[in-house]
Design an enzyme around this catalytic site. Structure first.
Site, mmCIF file in Angstrom:
data_model
loop_
_atom_site.group_PDB
_atom_site.id
_atom_site.type_symbol
_atom_site.label_atom_id
_atom_site.label_comp_id
_atom_site.label_asym_id
_atom_site.label_seq_id
_atom_site.Cartn_x
_atom_site.Cartn_y
_atom_site.Cartn_z
ATOM 1 C CD GLN A 1 -2.532 1.740 0.315
ATOM 2 O OE1 GLN A 1 -3.202 0.937 -0.325
ATOM 3 N NE2 GLN A 1 -2.498 3.039 -0.001
ATOM 4 C CD GLN B 1 -3.479 7.761 -2.193
ATOM 5 O OE1 GLN B 1 -4.237 6.827 -2.339
ATOM 6 N NE2 GLN B 1 -3.813 8.984 -2.544
ATOM 7 N N GLY C 1 -10.748 0.788 2.224
ATOM 8 C CA GLY C 1 -11.850 0.208 1.481
ATOM 9 C C GLY C 1 -11.335 -0.222 0.121
ATOM 10 N N GLY C 2 -10.691 0.726 -0.551
ATOM 11 C CA GLY C 2 -10.146 0.430 -1.855
ATOM 12 C C GLY C 2 -8.945 1.304 -2.146
ATOM 13 C CG MET C 3 -4.448 1.842 -3.274
ATOM 14 S SD MET C 3 -4.461 3.600 -2.801
ATOM 15 C CE MET C 3 -3.581 4.315 -4.188
ATOM 16 C CD GLU C 4 -6.504 5.884 -5.860
ATOM 17 O OE1 GLU C 4 -6.917 5.194 -4.919
ATOM 18 O OE2 GLU C 4 -6.111 7.064 -5.710
ATOM 19 C CG ASN C 5 -2.758 0.069 -6.233
ATOM 20 O OD1 ASN C 5 -2.169 1.107 -5.966
ATOM 21 N ND2 ASN C 5 -3.120 -0.808 -5.303
ATOM 22 C CG HIS D 1 -14.097 6.124 -4.571
ATOM 23 N ND1 HIS D 1 -14.440 7.398 -4.169
ATOM 24 C CD2 HIS D 1 -12.771 6.016 -4.342
ATOM 25 C CE1 HIS D 1 -13.368 8.023 -3.713
ATOM 26 N NE2 HIS D 1 -12.336 7.201 -3.800
ATOM 27 C CD GLU D 2 -10.889 2.952 -4.583
ATOM 28 O OE1 GLU D 2 -10.005 3.663 -5.092
ATOM 29 O OE2 GLU D 2 -11.331 3.154 -3.431
ATOM 30 C CG HIS E 1 -9.308 7.268 -7.631
ATOM 31 N ND1 HIS E 1 -9.010 8.591 -7.384
ATOM 32 C CD2 HIS E 1 -9.722 6.745 -6.444
ATOM 33 C CE1 HIS E 1 -9.228 8.856 -6.100
ATOM 34 N NE2 HIS E 1 -9.671 7.748 -5.500
ATOM 35 C CD GLU F 1 -9.303 9.986 -2.833
ATOM 36 O OE1 GLU F 1 -10.440 9.574 -3.147
ATOM 37 O OE2 GLU F 1 -8.269 9.287 -2.942
ATOM 38 C CG ASP G 1 -0.931 8.262 5.622
ATOM 39 O OD1 ASP G 1 -1.084 8.535 4.414
ATOM 40 O OD2 ASP G 1 -0.350 7.229 6.015
ATOM 41 C CE1 TYR H 1 -11.868 9.459 -0.401
ATOM 42 C CE2 TYR H 1 -10.663 10.798 1.166
ATOM 43 C CZ TYR H 1 -10.756 9.668 0.378
ATOM 44 O OH TYR H 1 -9.731 8.764 0.371
ATOM 45 C CE LYS I 1 -16.920 4.041 5.741
ATOM 46 N NZ LYS I 1 -17.722 3.747 4.553
HETATM 47 N N1 BES Z 1 -6.942 6.572 -2.680
HETATM 48 C C1 BES Z 1 -7.847 6.261 -1.643
HETATM 49 C C2 BES Z 1 -7.220 5.537 -0.499
HETATM 50 C C3 BES Z 1 -6.096 6.283 0.188
HETATM 51 C C4 BES Z 1 -6.125 7.659 0.337
HETATM 52 C C5 BES Z 1 -5.038 5.582 0.703
HETATM 53 C C6 BES Z 1 -5.071 8.309 0.980
HETATM 54 C C7 BES Z 1 -4.002 6.231 1.336
HETATM 55 C C8 BES Z 1 -4.012 7.603 1.474
HETATM 56 C C9 BES Z 1 -9.038 5.443 -2.156
HETATM 57 O O1 BES Z 1 -9.458 5.786 -3.434
HETATM 58 C C10 BES Z 1 -10.204 5.753 -1.263
HETATM 59 O O2 BES Z 1 -10.610 6.870 -1.226
HETATM 60 N N2 BES Z 1 -10.700 4.755 -0.557
HETATM 61 C C11 BES Z 1 -11.798 4.896 0.359
HETATM 62 C C12 BES Z 1 -13.058 4.299 -0.194
HETATM 63 C C13 BES Z 1 -13.903 5.209 -0.999
HETATM 64 C C14 BES Z 1 -15.162 4.496 -1.430
HETATM 65 C C15 BES Z 1 -14.227 6.516 -0.358
HETATM 66 C C16 BES Z 1 -11.496 4.106 1.608
HETATM 67 O O3 BES Z 1 -10.590 3.264 1.563
HETATM 68 O O4 BES Z 1 -12.147 4.315 2.607
HETATM 69 ZN ZN ZN Z 2 -10.390 7.657 -3.527
#
Ligand code: BES
Ligand code: ZN
Length: 638
Positions: A174, A176, A303-307, A330-331, A334, A353, A408, A416, A592
């Site tokens: 991970q 980011q 939740g997700g990461m847009e790799n 969402h991903e 991105h 975001e 972070d 968002y 989360k």
């Molecule tokens: N890119 C983010 C995750 C992220 C942001 C990781 C900053 C590390 C630092 C990803 O796209 C994201 O926003 N994930 C959200 C879920 C989304 C549905 C809002 C999450 O993981 O909660």
């Molecule tokens: Zn995101």
């Protein structure tokens, strides 16, 4: 000084953008990817030691052995570098964190390598250690031989019991925001885009996948090659290794997961192709070839990461009824906002975001209808308002100041949901047609580039606001971007469906009907969330029991509903939910959910004891990023 030739080129290109008359959508041909023209002149990334204005990394050739028994990656990173025209810099500065560097070599054109002097600075708490390499002024490649450490912040090594299959270990990355440097020495700034190739050796029975060209039919032999030919920022470099299997959803989309999970995952994400097509219709072609989703073991902290080409996702979205797939929308979004047009520095994170949340809801509306999209928007605004009330003013600002902080820390609902509201206001004021044309032009114009908030504002003025100053007067751009709070002109998302839910909740609360008579038969997850959020907190334990009996909420298999129910249960002292609480907190590591639940627990001394007892068991299974968050909440001292 950070104003080199590269910056000057970027400045010219931006000036051209803002001088152009009329909306950008008057089809400018898409630019070919060019990693050398990245961010604007003003870009100074305070979260990277890198010196791209003097020598810029443009490509990485990666070669690793994945050593599960020692929990390390060992290998080489061979970096291609470019100096701005006429530049003769001999000092290349890279970011690292907790890397053991064995040797560094440099090469002029050709195959010969000579050892290059290097020094590793003492580590900064947030930024890690600068690795400074001295190279000949005509060196074009630098090769670093190194190993990671078991505690690398960007890697999680799982023992077999932490996986679904229980038989094999698992590794995932991970990167980011600034964790790529804990597993690859590079210029770890989103303003620097690179292409990469990788060769990864793993135990023979496991499969490796990356944010690159994964082959759905790959032969399981422990030796894997990857190539990413489109320039991406370092935070999008990703790797996972485990007992993986693939299931297709369409010609260009599919799901990777551990073998026992893959069938359920493919069912859950059965709408992937529809989502991609909806997004393409709205925002222009999907430019990354395949789109696959990798479902990770439950300790994945997000939740997700847009790799790129391979979204990483938590298994907690596998609800069985596709009710939590907004995460995939969402991903996927991105792929335009973030991966194609990237925040140049972390204070510009809202560009990634905020745009993505706006796009996500547009995709949901196309695929599932406006009823669903409206509900998500209302819930999103609730999240924002609730969190905003707890944030200091400086963190309520879209263009947040992260000086001296871990990026972070900028991870709140502000980039968002406030970001998405800003775009929603632009849409409301200029109308969908015009705004959509503006968005498509924006993605085309900045495709494969990293931009700052200022770059965006200049583009917005030239291509939307200045085309109709009368309308522009309604949009307080400066207030949206640089001031705390939510502007009074912000649109208020509404959902008729959720209004009905509120009314039903009120009737029950006032004793006009018993829980068993609540008309919840056809409620979606979003309606349930709204119902639970609207209940008084605390609620009398007797009332909680009545609801629990009627709807078996403590036994829900839906992670979002469980989270909401457990929050209310903790606040209400509803003891029958304790076993479920412990089970939930020890079976997944999604930040989360962990963060609010532990925060709610530590509000009382008895709750704090329970939190510590649970955390003692769970901590070894959480990801380093989640551990850092929960340590602070519970005051962990080991
Ligand atoms: N890119 C983010 C995750 C992220 C942001 C990781 C900053 C590390 C630092 C990803 O796209 C994201 O926003 N994930 C959200 C879920 C989304 C549905 C809002 C999450 O993981 O909660
Ligand atoms: Zn995101």
């Amino acid at each position: 000084m950070r104003h080199g030739k590269v910056a000057a080129i970027a400045l010219m290109c931006l000036a051209a953008a803002s001088c152009r008359e009329g909306p950008a959508s008057r089809a400018e041909p898409a630019r070919s990817p060019s990693p050398t023209v990245a961010a604007s002149s003003a870009t100074r990334d305070e979260h990277s030691y890198g010196n791209p204005e003097e020598i810029r990394v443009t490509h990485a050739d990666l070669d690793w052995d994945v050593l599960f028994d020692r929990r390390i990656l060992r290998g080489t990173a061979t970096l291609s570098v470019e100096r701005p025209a006429g530049g003769r810099a001999t000092r290349l500065v890279l970011d690292t964190r907790d890397l053991d560097v064995a040797k560094v070599e440099a090469s002029r054109a050709g195959p010969s390598w000579a050892s290059a002097p290097f020094s590793l600075a003492p580590p900064d708490k947030f930024l890690g250690s600068a690795l400074t390499v001295t190279t000949p002024e005509d060196a074009t490649r630098v090769r670093v031989s190194y190993s990671t450490r078991p505690e690398a912040s960007g890697l999680q090594w799982l023992d077999p019991p932490q996986t679904a299959g229980k038989k094999d270990p698992f590794l995932f990355t991970q990167s980011q925001a600034i964790h790529a440097r804990s597993w690859i020495p590079l210029q770890d700034s989103p303003s620097v885009r690179i292409t990469y190739r990788a060769r990864v050796r793993t135990p023979k029975n496991l499969i490796a996948v990356m944010s690159a060209n994964n082959d759905p039919n790959v032969k399981r032999d422990g030796d894997y090659d990857f190539e990413m030919t489109q320039p991406i920022p370092s935070y999008l470099i990703a790797l996972a290794v485990g007992d993986l299997a693939f299931a297709p959803v369409s010609r260009r989309a599919g799901v990777w997961a551990e073998r026992p999970v893959v069938a359920a995952a493919a069912r859950e994400f059965g709408d992937l192709e529809k989502m991609i097509q909806a997004a393409e219709n709205l925002f222009g072609p999907y430019r990354w070839d395949r789109y696959d989703v990798l479902v990770l073991p439950p300790s994945f902290p997000f939740g997700g990461m847009e790799n790129p080409r391979l979204t990483f996702a938590t298994p907690t979205v596998l609800a069985g009824d596709r009710s939590l797939v907004s995460l995939v929308a969402h991903e996927l979004a991105h792929s335009w906002a973030g991966n194609l047009v990237t925040n140049a520095t972390w204070p510009d994170f809202w560009l990634n975001e905020g745009f993505t949340v706006y796009l996500e809801r547009r995709i949901l509306e196309r695929v599932y209808g406006s009823r669903r999209a409206d509900m998500e928007a209302v819930l999103g605004l609730q999240d924002l308002e609730k969190e905003m009330a707890t944030l200091p003013e400086k963190d309520q600002i879209l263009h947040v100041d992260l000086t001296g902080r871990d990026p972070d820390d900028g991870f709140t609902d502000v980039p968002y949901e406030k970001g998405a509201l800003f775009l929603r206001q632009l849409e409301a004021v200029y109308g969908r047609d015009r705004f959509d044309r503006f968005l498509r032009g924006y993605f085309d114009h900045f495709a494969f580039h990293s931009i700052t908030t200022d770059d965006f504002v200049r583009y917005l003025r030239a291509n939307l606001l200045d085309t109709d100053p009368r309308l522009a007067a309604k949009v307080p751009v400066e207030e949206w971007i640089e001031k705390p709070g939510i502007p009074a002109v912000a649109p208020r998302p509404k959902s008729d469906a959720l209004v009905l839910v509120e009314a039903e909740g009120e009737r029950w609360r006032k004793g006009e009907k018993p829980a068993s008579a609540i008309a919840a038969g056809a409620w979606s997850t979003q309606e349930w969330l709204h119902f639970l959020r609207a209940l008084p907190s605390p609620s009398p334990p007797g009332r909680m029991a009545e609801l629990d009996q009627a709807f078996r909420l403590s036994a829900s298999g839906n992670s979002e509903i469980t989270n909401q129910w457990l929050l209310l249960s903790i606040a209400s002292g509803y003891e029958p939910a304790w076993p479920r609480l412990e089970e939930f907190l020890t079976s997944m590591g999604r930040r989360k959910f962990l963060k609010p639940l532990y925060e709610e627990l530590v509000k009382t001394s008895e709750g704090k004891e329970r939190a510590l007892a649970i955390y003692r068991k769970a901590r070894p299974t959480y990801h380093p990023i989640a551990v850092a968050t929960v340590d602070k909440i519970v005051g962990w001292r080991g």
